[in-house]
Design a protein around this motif. Structure first.
Motif, PDB file in Angstrom:
ATOM      1  N   GLU A   1      38.565  42.505  40.294  1.00  0.00           N
ATOM      2  CA  GLU A   1      38.544  42.507  41.624  1.00  0.00           C
ATOM      3  C   GLU A   1      38.688  41.209  42.460  1.00  0.00           C
ATOM      4  O   GLU A   1      39.349  41.083  43.481  1.00  0.00           O
ATOM      5  N   GLU A   2      37.782  40.080  41.942  1.00  0.00           N
ATOM      6  CA  GLU A   2      38.090  38.862  42.478  1.00  0.00           C
ATOM      7  C   GLU A   2      39.479  38.237  42.423  1.00  0.00           C
ATOM      8  O   GLU A   2      40.036  37.629  43.389  1.00  0.00           O
TER       9      GLU A   2
ATOM     10  N   ALA B   1      44.927  37.283  45.284  1.00  0.00           N
ATOM     11  CA  ALA B   1      46.432  37.493  45.451  1.00  0.00           C
ATOM     12  C   ALA B   1      46.632  38.288  47.133  1.00  0.00           C
ATOM     13  O   ALA B   1      47.460  37.544  47.667  1.00  0.00           O
ATOM     14  N   LYS B   2      45.494  38.763  47.662  1.00  0.00           N
ATOM     15  CA  LYS B   2      45.843  39.316  48.898  1.00  0.00           C
ATOM     16  C   LYS B   2      45.692  38.182  49.771  1.00  0.00           C
ATOM     17  O   LYS B   2      46.376  38.298  50.647  1.00  0.00           O
TER      18      LYS B   2
ATOM     19  N   THR C   1      44.855  28.896  46.616  1.00  0.00           N
ATOM     20  CA  THR C   1      44.091  29.900  46.987  1.00  0.00           C
ATOM     21  C   THR C   1      42.705  29.822  46.240  1.00  0.00           C
ATOM     22  O   THR C   1      41.575  29.838  46.675  1.00  0.00           O
ATOM     23  N   VAL C   2      42.830  29.782  44.876  1.00  0.00           N
ATOM     24  CA  VAL C   2      41.540  29.645  43.991  1.00  0.00           C
ATOM     25  C   VAL C   2      40.808  28.661  44.208  1.00  0.00           C
ATOM     26  O   VAL C   2      39.452  28.853  44.383  1.00  0.00           O
TER      27      VAL C   2
ATOM     28  N   PRO D   1      46.560  36.686  34.699  1.00  0.00           N
ATOM     29  CA  PRO D   1      46.078  35.989  33.571  1.00  0.00           C
ATOM     30  C   PRO D   1      44.516  35.217  34.113  1.00  0.00           C
ATOM     31  O   PRO D   1      43.681  35.264  33.461  1.00  0.00           O
ATOM     32  N   LEU D   2      44.332  35.489  35.782  1.00  0.00           N
ATOM     33  CA  LEU D   2      42.890  34.936  35.922  1.00  0.00           C
ATOM     34  C   LEU D   2      41.975  36.082  35.784  1.00  0.00           C
ATOM     35  O   LEU D   2      40.646  35.865  36.293  1.00  0.00           O
ATOM     36  N   ASN D   3      42.548  37.292  35.320  1.00  0.00           N
ATOM     37  CA  ASN D   3      41.194  38.527  35.357  1.00  0.00           C
ATOM     38  C   ASN D   3      40.311  38.291  34.359  1.00  0.00           C
ATOM     39  O   ASN D   3      39.242  38.297  34.701  1.00  0.00           O
TER      40      ASN D   3
END
Length: 463
Positions: free
Chosen positions: A413-414, A419-420, A432-433, A405-407
């Motif tokens: 890409e961000e 996620a990684k 992490t955000v 949902p953060l797309n």
């Protein structure tokens, strides 16, 4: 048959034959028993019972048409009804792999009925009286259709039981959030109820497909006799006999629209078998998913627990396996194999007759019976599902896919970078955000972040 065994001498158009004294069958059956020592497996009793139903109905029609006396028709009907009741199942020993028209089994039924009638004090001939206005070529495929339709009712009852169990479990776990999975890898959240509801839909679609095929299976070749022309059968023999068959079964069988199609091919049964195969394929998916979700208890997913039924290992104490899904999977393998045989056999119609009728009968009736029993058994397994809600939620919340949902705020890409990084650090997506400075940069507010990462809302997107 040993020389010491008690026997009697019977005769047919080819001469004399020794028949076991206790047997209700006569010469033609005995020849077939000796000619086909192949599998050791006779045809399904349901097929024999269906043939007997036809003989009973035909006898009453032949009485009306003057081909039988009242006494002969009555004796044939009483004998046939006893066969339908399963009283003489041991007297139909002919192997599945026999003459392709099923003539041997048709004569087996004719002979047993004649013997029972004679014991009833009425002289009845297997061909002249029991088989009057009939041929193996129209009665045997008709019996396959009758047995398949009656067997389908039991199957549909089993399907209804499984559908009910899955629907009930879907309601119970409607709010149990878990990780979705695609390619066996973590995906965005779903609920266990949604998955179980999907399985219920698979089962219900199978019901629809089977019911849609049955009207064509209800068309009977009866009346076509040897090659479809109806030779030796009065014009209204089939209609009258089928009407009596409907009265006895509560069904709605009809005479074939085209007797040449009805005897030369077996497309209606091939179609029904295809629907059974489709159901089996759906059950494979359901059973495998249940096994995956129940895997563990410590090194697998362990999202659900299936009821413990028996020890799972002869050497590992305490091990318990998902035996009901496994048994169902083997049923599905058999049904899929049966369908392949039916498809091949269905293509073996040469001119006016299909000549693989017995193997078609065996396979379609076995498939119906196995699926009916397995469906009921799997329903009890579904009823016993216990979900580990806490574990499922923990998996869902820790899945990197909840970043999806953060797309709309960060871009694909961000979001992938988040996620990684979260996976590498063993951190939550939210932390992490924040750590990467997206909130500080004004790319997303904390309120938007909390809303986007609400896993319950992810399961309701699009409602």
């Amino acid at each position: 048959m040993s020389d010491q065994e008690a026997y009697r001498v019977e005769h047919d158009s080819m001469g004399e034959v020794r028949v076991p004294e206790a047997a209700l069958w006569q010469a033609q059956t005995q020849r077939a028993v000796e000619n086909f020592p192949i599998s050791g497996r006779p045809l399904e009793p349901a097929l024999v019972h269906a043939l007997a139903r036809i003989k009973s109905a035909a006898a009453q029609t032949n009485r009306e048409l003057g081909a039988l006396t009242e006494e002969q028709a009555g004796a044939i009907t009483r004998a046939a009804d006893a066969i339908v009741a399963g009283e003489h199942d041991d007297h139909f020993p002919i192997d599945v792999f026999q003459t392709g028209s099923g003539t041997s089994t048709n004569m087996n039924v004719n002979e047993v009925i004649a013997t029972l009638a004679e014991r009833d004090g009425v002289e009845v001939h297997p061909n002249d009286h029991v088989n009057a206005a009939q041929s193996s070529n129209d009665t045997f495929p008709s019996a396959i259709h009758v047995a398949a339709v009656l067997g389908a009712h039991d199957l549909l009852d089993g399907i209804a039981a499984l559908h009910g169990a899955l629907s009930s479990a879907s309601t119970t776990y409607a709010d149990a959030v878990k990780s979705g999975r695609t390619h066996l890898m973590d995906a965005t959240p779903v609920t266990l109820g949604q998955e179980l509801g999907g399985y219920a839909a698979v089962v219900d679609r199978a019901r629809e497909r089977i019911e849609a095929a049955l009207p064509r299976v209800r068309e009977l070749p009866l009346g076509g006799t040897a090659v479809g022309t109806g030779i030796n059968a009065p014009a209204d023999f089939a209609a009258r006999t089928i009407a009596r068959l409907n009265e006895a079964t509560g069904e709605a069988f009809t005479e074939a629209r085209d007797h040449f199609e009805a005897q030369g091919g077996r497309d209606a049964i091939v179609e029904l078998s295809g629907m059974l195969r489709t159901y089996a394929v759906g059950l494979v998916k359901i059973c495998n998913d249940l096994r995956w979700m129940a895997s563990g208890p410590t090194t697998g997913l362990a999202e659900i627990h299936l009821k413990d039924l028996q020890p799972g290992s002869s050497i590992m104490p305490g091990k318990v396996n998902p035996v009901i899904p496994e048994a169902t999977l083997m049923v599905c393998a058999q049904v899929i194999g049966n369908d392949a045989a039916i498809a091949f056999a269905g293509a073996s119609g040469s001119f006016e007759l299909n000549v693989m009728l017995p193997v078609i009968a065996r396979n379609v009736l076995e498939s119906e019976r196995l699926l009916a029993n397995a469906s009921r058994l799997l329903a009890t397994c579904v009823d016993g599902i216990e979900a580990d809600r806490e574990r499922m939620r923990r998996y869902a919340e820790s899945s990197p896919s909840v970043v999806t949902p953060l797309n709309r705020y960060l871009g694909y890409e961000e979001a992938a970078k988040v996620a990684k990084r979260a996976l590498a650090d063993g951190a939550t997506i939210r932390d992490t955000v924040v750590a990467l400075g997206y909130v500080e940069q004004g790319r997303i507010t904390e309120a938007q972040l909390d809303d986007a990462l609400d896993i319950e809302s992810m399961t309701r997107t699009g409602e």
